[in-house]
Design a protein around this motif. Structure first.
Motif, PDB file in Angstrom:
ATOM      1  N   ASN A 290       0.855  -1.196   0.000  1.00 31.21           N
ATOM      2  CA  ASN A 290       0.000   0.000   0.000  1.00 31.21           C
ATOM      3  C   ASN A 290       0.892   1.248   0.000  1.00 31.21           C
ATOM      4  O   ASN A 290       1.632   1.472   0.959  1.00 31.21           O
ATOM      5  N   PRO A 291       0.821   2.064  -1.055  1.00 29.90           N
ATOM      6  CA  PRO A 291       1.704   3.244  -1.093  1.00 29.90           C
ATOM      7  C   PRO A 291       1.113   4.448  -0.372  1.00 29.90           C
ATOM      8  O   PRO A 291       1.735   5.509  -0.325  1.00 29.90           O
ATOM      9  N   GLN A 346       1.505   0.386  -7.867  1.00 28.73           N
ATOM     10  CA  GLN A 346       1.620   1.406  -8.906  1.00 28.73           C
ATOM     11  C   GLN A 346       0.256   1.923  -9.340  1.00 28.73           C
ATOM     12  O   GLN A 346       0.064   3.126  -9.546  1.00 28.73           O
ATOM     13  N   ALA A 347      -0.704   1.004  -9.442  1.00 28.82           N
ATOM     14  CA  ALA A 347      -2.045   1.414  -9.884  1.00 28.82           C
ATOM     15  C   ALA A 347      -2.684   2.335  -8.843  1.00 28.82           C
ATOM     16  O   ALA A 347      -3.428   3.264  -9.184  1.00 28.82           O
ATOM     17  N   ILE A 352      -4.178   8.060  -7.453  1.00 22.85           N
ATOM     18  CA  ILE A 352      -3.985   9.286  -6.659  1.00 22.85           C
ATOM     19  C   ILE A 352      -3.563  10.438  -7.588  1.00 22.85           C
ATOM     20  O   ILE A 352      -4.076  11.560  -7.480  1.00 22.85           O
ATOM     21  N   VAL A 353      -2.653  10.141  -8.503  1.00 17.62           N
ATOM     22  CA  VAL A 353      -2.205  11.181  -9.450  1.00 17.62           C
ATOM     23  C   VAL A 353      -3.387  11.662 -10.285  1.00 17.62           C
ATOM     24  O   VAL A 353      -3.609  12.871 -10.449  1.00 17.62           O
ATOM     25  N   LYS A 354      -4.172  10.727 -10.793  1.00 19.83           N
ATOM     26  CA  LYS A 354      -5.357  11.074 -11.603  1.00 19.83           C
ATOM     27  C   LYS A 354      -6.293  11.964 -10.806  1.00 19.83           C
ATOM     28  O   LYS A 354      -6.820  12.965 -11.291  1.00 19.83           O
ATOM     29  N   GLN A 355      -6.517  11.568  -9.576  1.00 20.50           N
ATOM     30  CA  GLN A 355      -7.442  12.297  -8.715  1.00 20.50           C
ATOM     31  C   GLN A 355      -6.921  13.699  -8.401  1.00 20.50           C
ATOM     32  O   GLN A 355      -7.679  14.665  -8.379  1.00 20.50           O
TER      33      GLN A 355
END
Ligand code: IPM
Ligand code: MN
Length: 367
Positions: A290-291, A346-347, A352-355
């Motif tokens: 979990n990142p 990674q997904a 998170i980046v998309k959001q």
């Protein structure tokens, strides 16, 4: 804002999660117009393999010369199972804390509503829990004299605290309490330990300078029980190095998983940000860690070291929306989680980046 950040991936899943933490920092920089420069250095097992030293001088020099540090984890099973080894990955972390004077470890236990079901604790007990731990980080039994005698058949680690060490972290905790519910629970074992009696006396003294903050004391055994029995009864918890280490792993269950908990280690100079979890070699290389703890550590970094509140909040919002949309890593999935929304490391970073980007577009449209 122009800043220099050192990334210290360390060992095991440390590497996997800091990759995502860094990606989130890069996204923030581009969305909010900052210039973050990155450098990387080795620590822990990797550093021992490369140089024989878990904290090489070159790494330390880089750390002394940057604005903030994003750290992963250190550790290796070879060492866990062989107590006789003299040079150990964890020594790199402990030396780094000591050398950089990182005496205050802030561990916020924030429960995202979406994860109420992910914890083993009943939702009605958990709901609304929000605790901020101040764990003292450069004293105690971690740094007291240690050794063997009687031909190696007797071992000791001295639990030791000096007045100034208690004073400086107590001030930090009281100041933080003023911005929250104005309540501190100081945790010790003053019914048995002399170092705890000094701890308690000093905290009481410092408390007089903050009459607006309610101060209570608990013994560590009882605090460990109450954390699970009634987590909402805590707000700021102030405690020593060893008790803080143990209680925060316990408290991670309030947040659903160790994989959710970020921490900030601060003192008088540079700040260091890291998940509270370890290198987790059992899942290393599987890409399933979990990142979010590393990503939330990046959020703490922006807030505490750079004073970038909006940016820090943006990360927390992105985590919230991602969880709300049902995305989970395996550790925080529950029986109701849709299989297709259980993501690898990674997904989850991608989401998170998309959001962050989507929320930012919305922000621009609203302005
Ligand atoms: C932590 C870790 C470390 C500690 C270990 C890896 C030395 O458990 O940061 O909580 O005990 O402080
Ligand atoms: Mn720990």
């Amino acid at each position: 804002m122009k800043k220099k950040i050192v990334i210290l991936p360390g060992d095991g899943i440390g590497k996997e999660v800091t990759t995502e933490g860094k990606r989130v920092l890069e996204t923030i920089a581009s969305l909010f117009g900052h210039e973050f420069e990155y450098d990387e250095a080795v620590i822990g097992h990797d550093a021992i393999e490369a140089t024989g030293n878990p904290l090489p001088d070159e790494t330390l020099a880089k750390l002394r010369n940057c604005d903030a540090i994003l750290f992963g984890a250190v550790g290796h099973p070879t060492y866990d199972n062989d107590p006789s080894l003299k040079v150990r990955p964890e020594q790199g972390l402990l030396k780094m804390r000591k050398e950089l004077g990182l005496y205050a470890n802030l561990r916020p236990i924030k429960l995202f509503d979406e994860l109420l079901q992910a914890s083993a604790i009943k939702p009605e007990i958990l709901k609304g829990s929000d605790i901020l731990f101040f764990r003292e980080l450069t004293g105690d039994v971690y740094f007291g004299e240690k050794g063997r005698k009687d031909d190696g058949n007797t071992a000791y680690d001295v639990m030791i605290y000096q007045r100034y060490e208690v004073e400086r972290i107590a001030h930090k905790a009281f100041l933080a309490a003023r911005t929250r519910k104005k309540k501190i629970t100081s945790v010790d074992k003053a019914n048995v330990l002399e170092s705890s009696r000094l701890w308690r006396a000093v905290v009481q003294e410092i408390g007089k300078q903050y009459p607006d903050v309610e101060l209570e004391h608990q013994f560590v055994d009882s605090a460990a029980m109450k954390l699970i029995q009634n987590p909402r009864s805590f707000d700021v918890v102030l405690t020593g190095n060893l008790f803080g280490d143990i209680l925060t792993d316990e408290a991670s269950q309030i947040a659903g998983s160790m994989g959710m908990l970020a921490s900030a280690s601060v003192g008088d100079t540079v700040g260091l940000y890291e998940p509270i979890h370890g290198s987790a070699h059992d899942i290393t290389g599987k890409g399933i860690a979990n990142p979010l703890a590393s990503i939330l550590s990046a959020s703490l970094l922006l807030d505490i070291s750079f004073g970038l509140k909006k940016e820090s909040e943006a990360i927390i919002k992105a985590v919230e929306s991602t969880l709300k949309a049902g995305y989970r890593t395996g550790d925080i999935a529950d029986a109701n989680s849709e299989k297709s929304k259980i993501l690898n490391t990674q997904a989850m970073g991608d989401q998170i980046v998309k959001q962050l980007i989507a929320n930012n577009e919305q922000r621009s449209t609203n302005n």
